[in-house]
Design a protein around this motif. Structure first.
Motif, PDB file in Angstrom:
ATOM      1  N   LEU A  14       0.826  -1.207   0.000  1.00  0.00           N
ATOM      2  CA  LEU A  14       0.000   0.000   0.000  1.00  0.00           C
ATOM      3  C   LEU A  14       0.863   1.260   0.000  1.00  0.00           C
ATOM      4  O   LEU A  14       0.498   2.267  -0.602  1.00  0.00           O
ATOM      5  N   VAL A  15       2.011   1.192   0.667  1.00  0.00           N
ATOM      6  CA  VAL A  15       2.931   2.330   0.670  1.00  0.00           C
ATOM      7  C   VAL A  15       3.464   2.564  -0.739  1.00  0.00           C
ATOM      8  O   VAL A  15       3.527   3.706  -1.223  1.00  0.00           O
ATOM      9  N   GLN A  16       3.844   1.495  -1.409  1.00  0.00           N
ATOM     10  CA  GLN A  16       4.321   1.613  -2.784  1.00  0.00           C
ATOM     11  C   GLN A  16       3.218   2.167  -3.686  1.00  0.00           C
ATOM     12  O   GLN A  16       3.482   2.944  -4.609  1.00  0.00           O
ATOM     13  N   MET A  17       1.988   1.782  -3.428  1.00  0.00           N
ATOM     14  CA  MET A  17       0.848   2.300  -4.176  1.00  0.00           C
ATOM     15  C   MET A  17       0.706   3.808  -3.982  1.00  0.00           C
ATOM     16  O   MET A  17       0.448   4.558  -4.926  1.00  0.00           O
ATOM     17  N   CYS A  18       0.909   4.256  -2.758  1.00  0.00           N
ATOM     18  CA  CYS A  18       0.827   5.691  -2.464  1.00  0.00           C
ATOM     19  C   CYS A  18       1.946   6.463  -3.159  1.00  0.00           C
ATOM     20  O   CYS A  18       1.734   7.585  -3.651  1.00  0.00           O
ATOM     21  N   LEU A  19       3.141   5.889  -3.202  1.00  0.00           N
ATOM     22  CA  LEU A  19       4.250   6.525  -3.912  1.00  0.00           C
ATOM     23  C   LEU A  19       3.896   6.734  -5.381  1.00  0.00           C
ATOM     24  O   LEU A  19       4.079   7.829  -5.934  1.00  0.00           O
ATOM     25  N   GLY A  20       3.368   5.698  -6.018  1.00  0.00           N
ATOM     26  CA  GLY A  20       2.993   5.811  -7.414  1.00  0.00           C
ATOM     27  C   GLY A  20       1.882   6.818  -7.639  1.00  0.00           C
ATOM     28  O   GLY A  20       1.886   7.552  -8.640  1.00  0.00           O
ATOM     29  N   ALA A  21       0.925   6.877  -6.709  1.00  0.00           N
ATOM     30  CA  ALA A  21      -0.208   7.788  -6.855  1.00  0.00           C
ATOM     31  C   ALA A  21       0.236   9.244  -6.872  1.00  0.00           C
ATOM     32  O   ALA A  21      -0.289  10.058  -7.643  1.00  0.00           O
ATOM     33  N   ILE A 151       1.780   0.061  -9.613  1.00  0.00           N
ATOM     34  CA  ILE A 151       1.177   0.313 -10.922  1.00  0.00           C
ATOM     35  C   ILE A 151      -0.326   0.529 -10.784  1.00  0.00           C
ATOM     36  O   ILE A 151      -0.914   1.403 -11.436  1.00  0.00           O
ATOM     37  N   PHE A 152      -0.964  -0.248  -9.909  1.00  0.00           N
ATOM     38  CA  PHE A 152      -2.392  -0.072  -9.671  1.00  0.00           C
ATOM     39  C   PHE A 152      -2.670   1.325  -9.128  1.00  0.00           C
ATOM     40  O   PHE A 152      -3.641   1.985  -9.541  1.00  0.00           O
ATOM     41  N   GLY A 153      -1.836   1.789  -8.188  1.00  0.00           N
ATOM     42  CA  GLY A 153      -2.008   3.128  -7.644  1.00  0.00           C
ATOM     43  C   GLY A 153      -1.858   4.201  -8.702  1.00  0.00           C
ATOM     44  O   GLY A 153      -2.620   5.190  -8.733  1.00  0.00           O
ATOM     45  N   ILE A 154      -0.882   4.027  -9.601  1.00  0.00           N
ATOM     46  CA  ILE A 154      -0.685   4.990 -10.692  1.00  0.00           C
ATOM     47  C   ILE A 154      -1.896   5.025 -11.610  1.00  0.00           C
ATOM     48  O   ILE A 154      -2.425   6.094 -11.945  1.00  0.00           O
ATOM     49  N   ALA A 155      -2.352   3.830 -12.034  1.00  0.00           N
ATOM     50  CA  ALA A 155      -3.469   3.753 -12.969  1.00  0.00           C
ATOM     51  C   ALA A 155      -4.758   4.283 -12.338  1.00  0.00           C
ATOM     52  O   ALA A 155      -5.506   5.054 -12.969  1.00  0.00           O
ATOM     53  N   MET A 156      -5.031   3.898 -11.095  1.00  0.00           N
ATOM     54  CA  MET A 156      -6.246   4.343 -10.425  1.00  0.00           C
ATOM     55  C   MET A 156      -6.245   5.851 -10.226  1.00  0.00           C
ATOM     56  O   MET A 156      -7.251   6.535 -10.488  1.00  0.00           O
ATOM     57  N   THR A 157      -5.108   6.403  -9.777  1.00  0.00           N
ATOM     58  CA  THR A 157      -5.034   7.832  -9.546  1.00  0.00           C
ATOM     59  C   THR A 157      -5.194   8.622 -10.839  1.00  0.00           C
ATOM     60  O   THR A 157      -5.933   9.613 -10.896  1.00  0.00           O
ATOM     61  N   ALA A 184      -2.554   9.836   0.774  1.00  0.00           N
ATOM     62  CA  ALA A 184      -1.362   8.992   0.645  1.00  0.00           C
ATOM     63  C   ALA A 184      -0.543   8.987   1.931  1.00  0.00           C
ATOM     64  O   ALA A 184      -0.074   7.930   2.383  1.00  0.00           O
ATOM     65  N   VAL A 185      -0.353  10.139   2.543  1.00  0.00           N
ATOM     66  CA  VAL A 185       0.442  10.218   3.771  1.00  0.00           C
ATOM     67  C   VAL A 185      -0.256   9.488   4.916  1.00  0.00           C
ATOM     68  O   VAL A 185       0.374   8.724   5.665  1.00  0.00           O
ATOM     69  N   LEU A 186      -1.554   9.704   5.050  1.00  0.00           N
ATOM     70  CA  LEU A 186      -2.295   9.048   6.135  1.00  0.00           C
ATOM     71  C   LEU A 186      -2.334   7.535   5.942  1.00  0.00           C
ATOM     72  O   LEU A 186      -2.138   6.767   6.896  1.00  0.00           O
ATOM     73  N   LEU A 187      -2.567   7.090   4.703  1.00  0.00           N
ATOM     74  CA  LEU A 187      -2.622   5.654   4.434  1.00  0.00           C
ATOM     75  C   LEU A 187      -1.262   5.008   4.687  1.00  0.00           C
ATOM     76  O   LEU A 187      -1.183   3.884   5.209  1.00  0.00           O
ATOM     77  N   THR A 188      -0.185   5.708   4.337  1.00  0.00           N
ATOM     78  CA  THR A 188       1.159   5.186   4.586  1.00  0.00           C
ATOM     79  C   THR A 188       1.402   4.984   6.068  1.00  0.00           C
ATOM     80  O   THR A 188       1.921   3.947   6.504  1.00  0.00           O
ATOM     81  N   VAL A 270       0.026  -1.718 -18.254  1.00  0.00           N
ATOM     82  CA  VAL A 270       1.214  -2.204 -17.544  1.00  0.00           C
ATOM     83  C   VAL A 270       0.808  -3.253 -16.511  1.00  0.00           C
ATOM     84  O   VAL A 270       1.437  -4.316 -16.394  1.00  0.00           O
ATOM     85  N   PHE A 271      -0.237  -2.957 -15.779  1.00  0.00           N
ATOM     86  CA  PHE A 271      -0.723  -3.883 -14.750  1.00  0.00           C
ATOM     87  C   PHE A 271      -1.118  -5.225 -15.371  1.00  0.00           C
ATOM     88  O   PHE A 271      -0.772  -6.298 -14.865  1.00  0.00           O
ATOM     89  N   LEU A 272      -1.838  -5.174 -16.499  1.00  0.00           N
ATOM     90  CA  LEU A 272      -2.268  -6.397 -17.165  1.00  0.00           C
ATOM     91  C   LEU A 272      -1.072  -7.191 -17.693  1.00  0.00           C
ATOM     92  O   LEU A 272      -1.055  -8.426 -17.650  1.00  0.00           O
ATOM     93  N   GLY A 273      -0.056  -6.473 -18.206  1.00  0.00           N
ATOM     94  CA  GLY A 273       1.145  -7.146 -18.694  1.00  0.00           C
ATOM     95  C   GLY A 273       1.862  -7.879 -17.578  1.00  0.00           C
ATOM     96  O   GLY A 273       2.317  -9.024 -17.749  1.00  0.00           O
ATOM     97  N   MET A 274       1.975  -7.218 -16.423  1.00  0.00           N
ATOM     98  CA  MET A 274       2.617  -7.858 -15.278  1.00  0.00           C
ATOM     99  C   MET A 274       1.811  -9.060 -14.803  1.00  0.00           C
ATOM    100  O   MET A 274       2.362 -10.115 -14.475  1.00  0.00           O
TER     101      MET A 274
END
Length: 427
Positions: A14-21, A151-157, A184-188, A270-274
């Motif tokens: 989830l932290v990595q997701m926040c970074l991407g977002a 990647i999910f965080g990037i795509a969703m955001t 993102a900060v609170l979720l992290t 990208v997410f689908l490729g992975m």
């Protein structure tokens, strides 16, 4: 010794997701606004993004600091807070360019420097915690899970922000960016809290000086060759990052919201490729990782050629499907390269897995900044004598050539014996 459970690995993901977002806002949305709405040269946001990537060359030092400090949690949360503040400052700087270029540039430089520091501190400490607190049999799967979540965080955001930005206004931009950064900060903080205390994640520091250890790793032929492959492939990967949305706006008349959603569609690919590599290669154990890297690179080259070919068609052309295809092959190449990286990290002299990962991470960061800046500069230069369609198309074809070169290099330097089963978590 206690190690991370699967639920704790997902929490760190989830932290990595926040970074991407947060990062996608600065590399896609703000970049497009500068080039299209403000008519600034593409090299300007390219240089700013290059700055934040350039600062990340200090990633190995952030990992060392969290090693000897005995507490990675504060670096993860603190880095995310700095990243969020930097992104908010970058959004505030965009409307400043319209009234004072000097002020907008000064604030932007400070903002993107903060973004680089935040990503370096938070991201490196997060990976260090994963590397030292994850059971060896789970490390490859943990890396894949966290990358997919990013990647999910990037795509969703990108998708959500794209819808919220239309109709565009500076006030709306600040509201949207502020909301994303705060969440993102609170979720992290919630996601990482208490994990480090439950595991024994801090190892005794390597007694050898940092420079000595880095020199030893660079003298290893496989590590050195793989570093060069990472730099070449990631230069190709990031060349389109700063020019794709301006291309969509200038050539296909996409609105700011539509071009941001295009970025979301690309990262969805990208997410689908992975996921495809994870299911087909890992689940059914079909093909060596090297082969998946080669196919991903060649497929990316074909997709870039397709993006060039639809340019003359203008508005209404099927740009989105071709961009999704580019993302799909990008994801295929990236996740296979991650698997190979995890397999290679433990090879060589001494226990220097962290040094090798730091070296490859630094190569990736430098390539990202270099590739984005070169792509933007090439577009600016060619737009002085060519049409927008021709200028952007030429750069995309050049990027396709780099992907072909990366495929040839992967076939030469990567070990065909590294199988997708290295990604399968043992029990």
């Amino acid at each position: 010794m206690n190690t991370l459970s699967w639920s704790q690995i997902v929490r760190l993901g989830l932290v990595q997701m926040c970074l991407g977002a947060i990062v996608v806002l600065t590399t896609s949305t703000l970049n497009r606004l500068m080039v299209v709405e403000l008519s600034l040269p593409a090299v300007l946001p390219g240089a700013l993004v290059g700055l934040h990537y350039g600062i990340q060359i200090t990633r190995p030092h952030w990992g060392f600091a969290s090693d000897i400090g005995g507490g990675r949690t504060r670096f993860i949360i603190g880095g995310m807070a700095v990243l969020g503040a930097g992104a908010m400052l970058a959004a505030m700087a965009v409307p400043m360019f319209a009234t004072s270029f000097g002020l907008g540039l000064t604030v932007s430089i400070l903002a993107y420097a903060m973004i680089g520091m935040g990503v370096g501190a938070s991201g490196t400490s997060l990976l260090a915690l994963l590397a030292t607190a994850t059971a060896a049999r789970r490390r490859p799967a943990a890396a894949t899970i966290t990358w997919l979540m990013m990647i999910f965080g990037i795509a969703m955001t990108a998708g959500l922000v794209g819808g919220m930005l239309d109709p565009y206004s500076p006030a709306r931009l600040l509201q949207v960016v502020g909301a994303v950064c705060l969440i993102a900060v609170l979720l992290t903080a919630v996601a990482v809290w208490g994990i480090e205390r439950s595991v024994r994640s801090v190892r005794e520091a390597d007694p050898a000086p940092f420079r000595e250890g880095l020199t030893e790793v660079w003298q290893e032929p496989r590590a050195r060759n793989f570093t060069l492959f990472v730099f070449l492939s990631m230069t190709a990967y990031f060349m389109q990052e700063l020019i794709l949305e301006p291309y969509a706006g200038l050539v296909f008349s996409f609105t700011p919201g539509q071009s941001t959603q295009l970025s979301g569609a690309q990262n969805g690919g990208v997410f689908l490729g992975m996921l495809t590599v994870g299911i087909v290669a890992t689940g059914f154990r079909i093909g060596a990782l090297r082969n998946w890297v080669v196919v991903g690179c060649l497929g990316s080259a074909v997709a870039l050629a397709g993006i060039t070919l639809v340019g003359p068609l203008g508005p209404g052309a099927p740009l989105v499907p071709v961009v999704v295809a580019l993302g799909f092959f990008n994801g295929m190449f990236a996740v296979a390269a991650i698997g190979s990286m995890m397999a290679l990290a433990g090879e060589g002299k001494g226990h220097r897995e962290g040094t090798r990962m730091g070296l490859w991470g630094a190569a990736q960061a430098v390539a990202a900044g270099f590739g984005g800046l070169v792509g933007a500069a090439m577009v600016d230069l060619m737009r002085t004598t060519l049409t927008d369609v021709q200028a952007f198309g030429t750069v995309f074809l050049f990027e396709a050539g780099l992907f072909v070169a990366a495929a040839l290099m992967a076939a030469k330097v990567m070990d065909r014996r590294v199988a997708p089963s290295t990604l399968v978590p043992g029990e």
